[in-house]
Design an enzyme around this catalytic site. Sequence first.
Site, PDB file in Angstrom:
ATOM      1  N   SER A   1       0.857  -1.185   0.000  1.00  0.00           N
ATOM      2  CA  SER A   1       0.000   0.000   0.000  1.00  0.00           C
ATOM      3  C   SER A   1       0.901   1.246   0.000  1.00  0.00           C
ATOM      4  CB  SER A   1      -0.806  -0.101   1.295  1.00  0.00           C
ATOM      5  OG  SER A   1      -1.895   0.745   1.313  1.00  0.00           O
TER       6      SER A   1
ATOM      7  N   CYS B   1       3.799   7.200   2.687  1.00  0.00           N
ATOM      8  CA  CYS B   1       4.642   8.400   2.723  1.00  0.00           C
ATOM      9  C   CYS B   1       5.896   8.129   3.535  1.00  0.00           C
ATOM     10  CB  CYS B   1       3.915   9.540   3.425  1.00  0.00           C
ATOM     11  SG  CYS B   1       2.444  10.105   2.609  1.00  0.00           S
TER      12      CYS B   1
ATOM     13  N   TYR C   1      -7.856  14.116   1.845  1.00  0.00           N
ATOM     14  CA  TYR C   1      -7.046  14.943   0.946  1.00  0.00           C
ATOM     15  C   TYR C   1      -7.951  15.564  -0.129  1.00  0.00           C
ATOM     16  CZ  TYR C   1      -3.148  13.069   3.554  1.00  0.00           C
ATOM     17  OH  TYR C   1      -2.294  12.749   4.578  1.00  0.00           O
TER      18      TYR C   1
HETATM   19  C1  LIG Z   1       4.021   5.254   7.261  1.00  0.00           C
HETATM   20  C2  LIG Z   1       2.712   5.282   6.549  1.00  0.00           C
HETATM   21  C3  LIG Z   1       2.539   6.133   5.472  1.00  0.00           C
HETATM   22  C4  LIG Z   1       1.332   6.131   4.758  1.00  0.00           C
HETATM   23  N1  LIG Z   1       1.223   6.899   3.627  1.00  0.00           N
HETATM   24  C5  LIG Z   1       0.144   6.756   2.818  1.00  0.00           C
HETATM   25  C6  LIG Z   1       0.103   7.327   1.523  1.00  0.00           C
HETATM   26  O1  LIG Z   1       1.085   7.882   1.023  1.00  0.00           O
HETATM   27  N2  LIG Z   1      -1.037   7.186   0.817  1.00  0.00           N
HETATM   28  C7  LIG Z   1      -2.110   6.500   1.297  1.00  0.00           C
HETATM   29  O2  LIG Z   1      -3.130   6.403   0.608  1.00  0.00           O
HETATM   30  N3  LIG Z   1      -2.069   5.886   2.475  1.00  0.00           N
HETATM   31  C8  LIG Z   1      -0.969   5.979   3.241  1.00  0.00           C
HETATM   32  N4  LIG Z   1      -0.890   5.273   4.417  1.00  0.00           N
HETATM   33  C9  LIG Z   1      -1.961   4.311   4.718  1.00  0.00           C
HETATM   34  C10 LIG Z   1      -1.540   2.910   4.231  1.00  0.00           C
HETATM   35  O3  LIG Z   1      -1.410   2.879   2.832  1.00  0.00           O
HETATM   36  C11 LIG Z   1      -2.540   1.838   4.668  1.00  0.00           C
HETATM   37  O4  LIG Z   1      -3.735   2.010   3.972  1.00  0.00           O
HETATM   38  C12 LIG Z   1      -2.823   1.879   6.162  1.00  0.00           C
HETATM   39  O5  LIG Z   1      -1.603   1.948   6.898  1.00  0.00           O
HETATM   40  C13 LIG Z   1      -3.609   0.665   6.620  1.00  0.00           C
HETATM   41  O6  LIG Z   1      -2.933  -0.531   6.299  1.00  0.00           O
HETATM   42  P1  LIG Z   1      -2.050  -1.324   7.396  1.00  0.00           P
HETATM   43  O7  LIG Z   1      -2.967  -1.645   8.560  1.00  0.00           O
HETATM   44  O8  LIG Z   1      -1.589  -2.540   6.651  1.00  0.00           O
HETATM   45  O9  LIG Z   1      -0.933  -0.419   7.818  1.00  0.00           O
HETATM   46  C14 LIG Z   1       0.274   5.291   5.161  1.00  0.00           C
HETATM   47  C15 LIG Z   1       0.453   4.470   6.272  1.00  0.00           C
HETATM   48  C16 LIG Z   1       1.654   4.428   6.948  1.00  0.00           C
HETATM   49  C17 LIG Z   1       1.819   3.468   8.078  1.00  0.00           C
END
Ligand SMILES: Cc1cc2nc3c(=O)[nH]c(=O)nc-3n(C[C@H](O)[C@H](O)[C@H](O)COP(=O)(O)O)c2cc1C
Length: 366
Positions: free
Chosen positions: A22, A25, A182
């Site tokens: 996913s 950032c 956003y």
């Molecule tokens: C460090 C970090 C940066 C993230 N940056 C973005 C991003 O650039 N774009 C976005 O749509 N989601 C961003 N997210 C959300 C993740 O893509 C993801 O949807 C969210 O963390 C849930 O998934 P997980 O439980 O596997 O972490 C970010 C999450 C984390 C942890």
Amino acid sequence: MTDLLSPLPLRGLTLPNRFVVSPMCQYSARGGVVGDYHLVHLGRFALGGFGTVIVEATAVTAEGRITYGCPGLWDDAQIAGMARITALLRAQGAVAGIQLAHAGRKASSIPPWLMGTDEREADAEHWEPVAPSALPHAEDAPMPRAMREADIEAEVAAWAAATKRAVEAGFQLIEIHGAHGYLLNQFLSPLSNRREDAYGGSAENRMRFPLKVVEAVRAAMPEDMPLFLRLSAVDGLDGGRTIEDSVAFARAARDRGVDVIDVSAGGFTGSRFEIGPGMYLPWAAQIREDAGLPVMAVGLMGEAELAAEALSDGRADLIGLGRAALDDPNWPLHAARQLGTETRALWPKQAGYAIERWPGRNTAKG
Ligand SMILES: Cc1cc2nc3c(=O)[nH]c(=O)nc-3n(C[C@H](O)[C@H](O)[C@H](O)COP(=O)(O)O)c2cc1C
């Protein structure tokens, strides 16, 4: 039966398996340009068996960056760094994806690790954000400037131009960031969109700008390249968007050439959700069913059995991992091993044979 290792054909591209990194950032670009850190950070996921790696939110204009450390594709000079990343991912057999984004009123922020500290980086930059309406996203956030009609036209053109640069950089799929409060989400939501022109008011009007972006991005991409759209299924606040609004938007996006909806949630100050494994999965399943297109499930999907079941029982088509991937860039390998699946094909050839022969640790399945 669909399993984690099944390929997924989308237009002219076949995703090699269902594991997706996913977008995340890293706040580590300068002037929107990515460097060695990004190359290694993303490359290790391709070595770890992820079939698709989506590069973090990449701004389509300089003022659309969440922070001064976010990458961009608003300038040709930003293409070369991205091209190194796509070359590495593709050489390792992974699909190179990128999320194009505009932070709207949430722009001009600082990296999260500096929040609540007195530390400031020497090259920090701040600017006036733009948004559908002059409403800050939080009490201490900067007041955004409401976009005029000419700004809207310019933003749509910026999305198209950034898309062309992404294609030139070698990306094979593009995701539009329509979630997390956003810019596109700000237009969609009555909480942040108080416009009285053709871009505000009714649900149809609130969708107008995001759908223009979808059309412009689609038109700037080769016909055989898949387009993903990330949505917040719900805003998670009273008076915010509901899942029915998201289904309607997903249908409209599908009709304009979006191939996959990536289903997340929230992004508004105070958004509330039940936190737990597969927390957004019911919304992903509903969008899949009611809007009739493939979905990517994200949000604590990092348990192998949950991920496998979500695919096999038809609630999701792709599994997106954020934190689980940061924690274990070899997550697909370890999940496949846990599920008793052959893993050799997921390893780079330089490692797979050695892992297979690792006495006492692995069976022939690796
Ligand atoms: C460090 C970090 C940066 C993230 N940056 C973005 C991003 O650039 N774009 C976005 O749509 N989601 C961003 N997210 C959300 C993740 O893509 C993801 O949807 C969210 O963390 C849930 O998934 P997980 O439980 O596997 O972490 C970010 C999450 C984390 C942890």
